[in-house]
Motif scaffolding. Structure first.
Motif, PDB file in Angstrom:
ATOM      1  N   ALA A 148      25.560  34.430  49.490  1.00 40.68           N
ATOM      2  CA  ALA A 148      26.465  34.330  48.629  1.00 40.68           C
ATOM      3  C   ALA A 148      26.405  34.572  47.094  1.00 40.68           C
ATOM      4  O   ALA A 148      27.215  35.295  46.474  1.00 40.68           O
ATOM      5  CB  ALA A 148      27.223  32.997  48.638  1.00 40.68           C
ATOM      6  N   ILE A 151      26.108  38.564  47.131  1.00 40.34           N
ATOM      7  CA  ILE A 151      27.379  39.198  47.142  1.00 40.34           C
ATOM      8  C   ILE A 151      27.980  39.051  45.863  1.00 40.34           C
ATOM      9  O   ILE A 151      28.665  39.844  45.257  1.00 40.34           O
ATOM     10  CB  ILE A 151      28.074  38.810  48.593  1.00 40.34           C
ATOM     11  CG1 ILE A 151      27.595  39.276  49.589  1.00 40.34           C
ATOM     12  CG2 ILE A 151      29.499  39.451  48.401  1.00 40.34           C
ATOM     13  CD1 ILE A 151      28.177  38.702  50.825  1.00 40.34           C
ATOM     14  N   ASP A 152      27.939  37.640  45.536  1.00 40.28           N
ATOM     15  CA  ASP A 152      28.869  37.533  44.088  1.00 40.28           C
ATOM     16  C   ASP A 152      28.310  38.259  42.784  1.00 40.28           C
ATOM     17  O   ASP A 152      28.760  39.178  42.006  1.00 40.28           O
ATOM     18  CB  ASP A 152      28.615  36.102  43.544  1.00 40.28           C
ATOM     19  CG  ASP A 152      29.290  35.133  44.452  1.00 40.28           C
ATOM     20  OD1 ASP A 152      30.268  35.550  45.150  1.00 40.28           O
ATOM     21  OD2 ASP A 152      29.186  33.711  44.131  1.00 40.28           O
ATOM     22  N   THR A 209      32.261  33.581  48.355  1.00 41.27           N
ATOM     23  CA  THR A 209      32.379  34.893  47.425  1.00 41.27           C
ATOM     24  C   THR A 209      33.802  35.319  46.976  1.00 41.27           C
ATOM     25  O   THR A 209      33.773  36.338  46.066  1.00 41.27           O
ATOM     26  CB  THR A 209      31.657  35.815  48.029  1.00 41.27           C
ATOM     27  OG1 THR A 209      32.492  36.480  49.475  1.00 41.27           O
ATOM     28  CG2 THR A 209      30.283  35.566  48.534  1.00 41.27           C
ATOM     29  N   TRP A 213      32.568  35.334  42.137  1.00 40.49           N
ATOM     30  CA  TRP A 213      32.090  36.629  41.357  1.00 40.49           C
ATOM     31  C   TRP A 213      32.679  36.474  40.105  1.00 40.49           C
ATOM     32  O   TRP A 213      32.363  37.341  39.169  1.00 40.49           O
ATOM     33  CB  TRP A 213      32.315  37.737  42.099  1.00 40.49           C
ATOM     34  CG  TRP A 213      33.743  37.935  42.517  1.00 40.49           C
ATOM     35  CD1 TRP A 213      34.504  37.385  43.626  1.00 40.49           C
ATOM     36  CD2 TRP A 213      34.970  38.466  41.564  1.00 40.49           C
ATOM     37  NE1 TRP A 213      35.766  37.796  43.627  1.00 40.49           N
ATOM     38  CE2 TRP A 213      35.952  38.451  42.384  1.00 40.49           C
ATOM     39  CE3 TRP A 213      34.881  39.194  40.575  1.00 40.49           C
ATOM     40  CZ2 TRP A 213      37.047  39.001  41.840  1.00 40.49           C
ATOM     41  CZ3 TRP A 213      36.039  39.825  39.888  1.00 40.49           C
ATOM     42  CH2 TRP A 213      37.228  39.552  40.622  1.00 40.49           C
ATOM     43  N   THR A 263      22.882  34.300  38.401  1.00 39.06           N
ATOM     44  CA  THR A 263      22.849  34.290  39.896  1.00 39.06           C
ATOM     45  C   THR A 263      22.075  32.876  40.250  1.00 39.06           C
ATOM     46  O   THR A 263      22.419  32.291  41.227  1.00 39.06           O
ATOM     47  CB  THR A 263      22.024  35.668  40.295  1.00 39.06           C
ATOM     48  OG1 THR A 263      22.691  36.681  40.153  1.00 39.06           O
ATOM     49  CG2 THR A 263      21.730  35.396  41.943  1.00 39.06           C
TER      50      THR A 263
END
Length: 340
Positions: A148, A151-152, A209, A213, A263
């Motif tokens: 996750a 992808i974010d 996700t 983001w 992150t």
């Protein structure tokens, strides 16, 4: 006093070697080496890195060092407390296989039920080994959180870089989209997505996700706006570099520190959301295990067998605290404003 003659040679200028006038005594450090030295000064971050390393290794090695499978059921050995060889005679440690009855008396569950096996973390209501299930659940939870977060990062960095670099009407439209997404409660979106896609690892990652983001996109956009008119970007434009090259080869490498920090902070948030979804019954389904499903199973028998919920709860808390401490240490090391 003894008279001493002072010769003219004592007043001669020192001999200076021009080749050594600009020699650097200490080895030069690049940005990442200097940041690592600063991280090492943060004891909390160093200890957290060591603990996370041990937990990640055990997440893969743990299920292999126990003779029991995480999904193997043995109802004759259900609800057994933790018992470890060598520590079973140390009564002040919670690994001697004893339980407490409702009247307050203690008894050895292994002796009463004539069980010779050793379950290091005990067993659940179906007789499954909690040691194997906890480490398998840790592996699954970390996988969901890392995927996750990755992808974010990819979506947020690309979206924020495009929005900030193009500017104008494109930036206004893209930022209004982010504001609409942020305006809807994150929990509602995640729960609705899980209900639509049905519980599982992939639906949980997708649900996490959808809105995760946005914070990364805003941070990257702000950095791109700051770099867009600086000299190195203008020089790249003068030399004929394309917009894609300027953004991904010149701007983004200069904001690696900010990206890494955001992150690292998103990983514990993903672990918490996964545990929450599993706790309310929207996470993984049997026989799969995650830390959230283990807490949910242990909550049903918390009073009689508290270890079934305490052990996975400690694991979740430990992972989240360590990731936050590491992220905090990286922020202090990578942020120029925090330098001493």
């Amino acid at each position: 006093m003894i008279n001493q003659e002072i010769s003219k040679d004592m007043f001669a200028p020192a001999h200076i070697d021009p080749s050594k006038s600009e020699k650097i005594a200490k080895p030069s450090l690049n940005f990442w080496q200097d940041s690592w030295l600063r991280v090492r000064k943060n004891k909390g971050a160093v200890v957290s890195i060591v603990i996370l390393g041990i937990l990640i290794i055990m997440a893969f090695v743990g299920p292999m060092i126990t003779p029991y499978e995480y999904d193997a059921q043995n109802t004759k050995h259900n609800n057994l407390p933790p018992r470890i060889q060598g520590l079973e005679n140390v009564h002040w440690l919670p690994f001697d296989g004893t339980l407490t009855r409702r009247n307050g008396t203690e008894y050895n569950a292994y002796e009463v039920r004539k069980v010779d096996n050793y379950y290091w973390f005990g067993t659940d209501a179906l007789g499954r080994d909690l040691f194997a299930r906890v480490w398998t659940g840790t592996q699954v939870s970390l996988f969901i959180a890392f995927m996750a977060a990755l992808i974010d990062m990819l979506i947020g960095v690309t979206y924020g870089a495009v929005s900030g670099y193009l500017g104008g009407r494109v930036d206004s439209v893209l930022q209004r989209i982010i504001e609409v997404i942020v305006g809807i409660p994150n929990l509602i979106i995640v729960v609705l997505m899980i209900l639509v896609l049905k519980p599982g690892i992939v639906p949980i990652i997708v649900a996490l996700t959808i809105t995760g983001w946005t914070s990364m996109a805003r941070v990257v956009r702000a950095q791109v706006l700051k770099f867009k008119n600086q000299e190195f970007v203008l020089a790249a434009k003068t030399l004929g570099a394309s917009d894609t090259s300027i953004v991904f080869k010149h701007m983004i490498p200069n904001m690696f520190g900010v990206i890494i920090i955001n992150t690292m902070f998103s990983i514990p948030n993903a672990i918490f959301f996964e545990a929450f979804l599993s706790f309310i019954g929207l996470g993984l389904q049997e026989p799969n295990a995650s830390l959230g499903t283990l807490v949910e199973d242990g909550f049903k028998s918390m009073i009689a067998f508290p270890y079934q919920m305490i052990i996975p709860s400690i694991m979740i808390a430990l992972i989240m605290v360590c990731f936050n401490l590491v992220a905090d240490g990286l922020r202090d090391a990578l942020d120029p404003k925090m330098r001493d």
